[in-house]
Design an enzyme around this catalytic site. Structure first.
Site, PDB file in Angstrom:
ATOM      1  N   ALA A   1       0.875  -1.174   0.000  1.00 39.68           N
ATOM      2  CA  ALA A   1       0.000   0.000   0.000  1.00 39.68           C
ATOM      3  C   ALA A   1       0.908   1.218   0.000  1.00 39.68           C
ATOM      4  O   ALA A   1       2.054   1.148   0.444  1.00 39.68           O
ATOM      5  CB  ALA A   1      -0.871  -0.016   1.247  1.00 39.68           C
TER       6      ALA A   1
ATOM      7  N   GLY B   1       0.607  -4.886   0.816  1.00 37.84           N
ATOM      8  CA  GLY B   1      -0.575  -4.906  -0.051  1.00 37.84           C
ATOM      9  C   GLY B   1      -0.307  -5.570  -1.396  1.00 37.84           C
ATOM     10  O   GLY B   1      -1.236  -6.080  -2.029  1.00 37.84           O
TER      11      GLY B   1
ATOM     12  N   GLU C   1      -0.753  -9.122  -0.739  1.00 33.78           N
ATOM     13  CA  GLU C   1      -2.191  -9.308  -0.473  1.00 33.78           C
ATOM     14  C   GLU C   1      -3.008  -9.228  -1.767  1.00 33.78           C
ATOM     15  O   GLU C   1      -3.965  -9.990  -1.955  1.00 33.78           O
ATOM     16  CB  GLU C   1      -2.656  -8.254   0.545  1.00 33.78           C
ATOM     17  CG  GLU C   1      -2.033  -8.503   1.916  1.00 33.78           C
ATOM     18  CD  GLU C   1      -2.189  -7.333   2.870  1.00 33.78           C
ATOM     19  OE1 GLU C   1      -1.766  -6.209   2.522  1.00 33.78           O
ATOM     20  OE2 GLU C   1      -2.739  -7.518   3.965  1.00 33.78           O
TER      21      GLU C   1
ATOM     22  N   GLU D   1       4.519  -5.119   7.167  1.00 35.38           N
ATOM     23  CA  GLU D   1       3.803  -4.036   7.864  1.00 35.38           C
ATOM     24  C   GLU D   1       4.307  -3.842   9.291  1.00 35.38           C
ATOM     25  O   GLU D   1       4.316  -2.735   9.817  1.00 35.38           O
ATOM     26  CB  GLU D   1       2.295  -4.328   7.885  1.00 35.38           C
ATOM     27  CG  GLU D   1       1.614  -4.228   6.528  1.00 35.38           C
ATOM     28  CD  GLU D   1       1.636  -5.501   5.700  1.00 35.38           C
ATOM     29  OE1 GLU D   1       2.391  -6.440   6.058  1.00 35.38           O
ATOM     30  OE2 GLU D   1       0.912  -5.565   4.693  1.00 35.38           O
TER      31      GLU D   1
HETATM   32  N1  CAA Z   1       4.630   3.198  -0.598  1.00 34.30           N
HETATM   33  C1  CAA Z   1       5.051   4.373  -1.123  1.00 34.30           C
HETATM   34  N2  CAA Z   1       6.192   4.507  -1.818  1.00 34.30           N
HETATM   35  C2  CAA Z   1       6.954   3.410  -1.977  1.00 34.30           C
HETATM   36  C3  CAA Z   1       6.592   2.164  -1.448  1.00 34.30           C
HETATM   37  C4  CAA Z   1       5.373   2.091  -0.729  1.00 34.30           C
HETATM   38  N3  CAA Z   1       4.908   0.928  -0.227  1.00 34.30           N
HETATM   39  N4  CAA Z   1       7.559   1.278  -1.748  1.00 34.30           N
HETATM   40  C5  CAA Z   1       8.493   1.948  -2.450  1.00 34.30           C
HETATM   41  N5  CAA Z   1       8.129   3.241  -2.585  1.00 34.30           N
HETATM   42  C6  CAA Z   1       8.871   4.313  -3.274  1.00 34.30           C
HETATM   43  C7  CAA Z   1      10.070   4.742  -2.462  1.00 34.30           C
HETATM   44  O1  CAA Z   1       9.694   5.665  -1.464  1.00 34.30           O
HETATM   45  C8  CAA Z   1      10.930   5.358  -3.540  1.00 34.30           C
HETATM   46  O2  CAA Z   1      10.431   6.645  -3.847  1.00 34.30           O
HETATM   47  P1  CAA Z   1      11.442   7.908  -3.937  1.00 34.30           P
HETATM   48  O3  CAA Z   1      12.347   7.551  -5.098  1.00 34.30           O
HETATM   49  O4  CAA Z   1      10.533   9.051  -4.223  1.00 34.30           O
HETATM   50  O5  CAA Z   1      12.182   7.963  -2.656  1.00 34.30           O
HETATM   51  C9  CAA Z   1      10.655   4.470  -4.755  1.00 34.30           C
HETATM   52  O6  CAA Z   1       9.420   3.823  -4.479  1.00 34.30           O
HETATM   53  C10 CAA Z   1      11.715   3.402  -4.960  1.00 34.30           C
HETATM   54  O7  CAA Z   1      11.850   2.684  -3.738  1.00 34.30           O
HETATM   55  P2  CAA Z   1      13.269   2.454  -3.006  1.00 34.30           P
HETATM   56  O8  CAA Z   1      14.216   3.565  -3.322  1.00 34.30           O
HETATM   57  O9  CAA Z   1      12.989   2.172  -1.564  1.00 34.30           O
HETATM   58  O10 CAA Z   1      13.760   1.130  -3.774  1.00 34.30           O
HETATM   59  P3  CAA Z   1      14.752   0.013  -3.223  1.00 34.30           P
HETATM   60  O11 CAA Z   1      15.072  -0.846  -4.389  1.00 34.30           O
HETATM   61  O12 CAA Z   1      15.888   0.643  -2.484  1.00 34.30           O
HETATM   62  O13 CAA Z   1      13.902  -0.822  -2.146  1.00 34.30           O
HETATM   63  C11 CAA Z   1      11.930  -1.977  -1.321  1.00 34.30           C
HETATM   64  C12 CAA Z   1      12.798  -1.594  -2.556  1.00 34.30           C
HETATM   65  C13 CAA Z   1      12.723  -2.950  -0.427  1.00 34.30           C
HETATM   66  C14 CAA Z   1      10.706  -2.674  -1.869  1.00 34.30           C
HETATM   67  C15 CAA Z   1      11.567  -0.695  -0.538  1.00 34.30           C
HETATM   68  O14 CAA Z   1      11.053   0.265  -1.436  1.00 34.30           O
HETATM   69  C16 CAA Z   1      10.541  -0.922   0.540  1.00 34.30           C
HETATM   70  O15 CAA Z   1      10.872  -1.434   1.595  1.00 34.30           O
HETATM   71  N6  CAA Z   1       9.277  -0.502   0.300  1.00 34.30           N
HETATM   72  C17 CAA Z   1       8.209  -0.570   1.279  1.00 34.30           C
HETATM   73  C18 CAA Z   1       7.729  -2.002   1.477  1.00 34.30           C
HETATM   74  C19 CAA Z   1       6.642  -2.030   2.534  1.00 34.30           C
HETATM   75  O16 CAA Z   1       6.867  -1.741   3.689  1.00 34.30           O
HETATM   76  N7  CAA Z   1       5.426  -2.410   2.092  1.00 34.30           N
HETATM   77  C20 CAA Z   1       4.269  -2.501   2.988  1.00 34.30           C
HETATM   78  C21 CAA Z   1       3.467  -1.239   2.890  1.00 34.30           C
HETATM   79  S1  CAA Z   1       2.180  -1.179   4.114  1.00 34.30           S
HETATM   80  C22 CAA Z   1       0.943  -2.104   3.494  1.00 34.30           C
HETATM   81  O17 CAA Z   1       1.013  -2.650   2.402  1.00 34.30           O
HETATM   82  C23 CAA Z   1      -0.268  -2.214   4.374  1.00 34.30           C
HETATM   83  C24 CAA Z   1      -1.244  -3.264   3.984  1.00 34.30           C
HETATM   84  O18 CAA Z   1      -1.409  -4.270   4.606  1.00 34.30           O
HETATM   85  C25 CAA Z   1      -2.101  -3.065   2.864  1.00 34.30           C
END
Ligand code: CAA
Length: 257
Positions: free
Chosen positions: A65, A108, A111, A131
């Protein structure tokens, strides 16, 4: 409808939906939700479409998400809006949907893949429910669907540690139905969807309904439900055609009637 966060294409009788927010690794914001549901509903209503594939990019199916969109939401708003309830509409789709997953399918994203009917993974796929690392828990079904896919022990491990599972582990534990080389992912998913779409649509839809019922009811009720659906298929021309074609050693010509 013109879409900004997804791309839709048709390949014969298959509808392909590609998540397309590369700048955010396909993070699922409210716009992508609205557009995805609209596209799935449009393919659902299209008599020329028999199955769908949802995919992302090579790097990410979806990284979760959209954290930036939801970070400032209040409890009152989350509760009042029943935040994330909109995703349930996807699970009301009656035609089969295959998730074709390469790269990250986190939170998400994992999911969403689990809301589809089955998952074909590229060998680069990484699944996770991170999460917990954000101070929350899964909110789009992760704690419930992942547990049904992989069992309590692994689901607890994934939800409590936030670690990722690679494609081999995902296949071993029943989360994905098959793993294919990343370069062949979309082609393999389209092939599987085309195979499904060539069958009689009512039987395909009833097969989906019957398998899904297994997760909602007792074995005795599920067996009875399956039998009743099975009986009802004898009312269709396609049952006569399918069985006649077998007996006559020819390919069936299904008309969805
Ligand atoms: N939401 C918003 N933006 C996101 C995102 C997310 N879930 N995942 C990645 N992005 C964005 C980053 O902020 C980044 O944007 P900027 O360039 O503007 O900074 C861009 O996408 C590229 O991401 P990274 O630079 O972080 O890329 P990476 O290769 O270094 O890392 C990753 C990849 C390990 C997937 C890392 O992006 C990450 O950990 N993302 C979040 C994963 C996460 O926590 N997901 C769960 C979200 S909560 C949820 O989903 C709730 C639910 O139950 C529905």
């Amino acid at each position: 409808m013109a879409y900004e966060t997804i791309i839709t294409e048709t390949h014969g009788k298959v509808g392909l939906i590609t998540l397309n927010r590369p700048q955010a690794l396909n993070a699922l914001n409210s716009q992508i939700l609205t557009e995805l549901i609209a596209a799935v509903n449009a393919f659902g209503a299209d008599a020329g479409i028999g199955a769908m594939v949802i995919t992302g990019s090579e790097k990410a199916f979806a990284a979760g998400a959209d954290i930036k969109e939801m970070q400032s939401i209040s409890y009152a708003d989350a509760y009042a809006q029943d935040f994330f309830v909109g995703w349930e509409e996807l699970t009301r789709a009656r035609k089969p949907i295959i998730a074709a997953v390469a790269g990250y399918a986190l939170g998400g994203g994992c999911e969403l893949a689990m809301m589809c009917d089955f998952i074909i993974a590229a060998d680069t796929a990484k699944f996770g429910q991170p999460e917990i690392t954000l101070g929350v828990i899964p909110g789009m079904g992760g704690s419930q669907r992942l547990t049904r896919f992989v069992g309590k022990s692994k689901a607890m491990d994934m939800c409590l540690t936030g670690r990722m599972m690679d494609a081999a582990e995902a296949e071993r534990s029943g989360l994905v139905s098959r793993v294919v080389p990343a370069s062949d992912l979309v082609e393999e998913a389209l092939k599987a969807a085309a195979k499904i779409a060539a069958f009689s649509l009512p039987s395909v839809m009833m097969a989906k309904e019957a398998v899904n019922r297994a997760f909602e009811t007792t074995l005795a009720e599920g067996l009875r439900f399956e039998r009743r659906l099975f009986h009802s298929l004898f009312a269709l021309d396609d049952q006569k055609e399918g069985m006649a074609a077998f007996a006559e050693k020819r390919k069936p010509n299904f008309t969805n009637r």
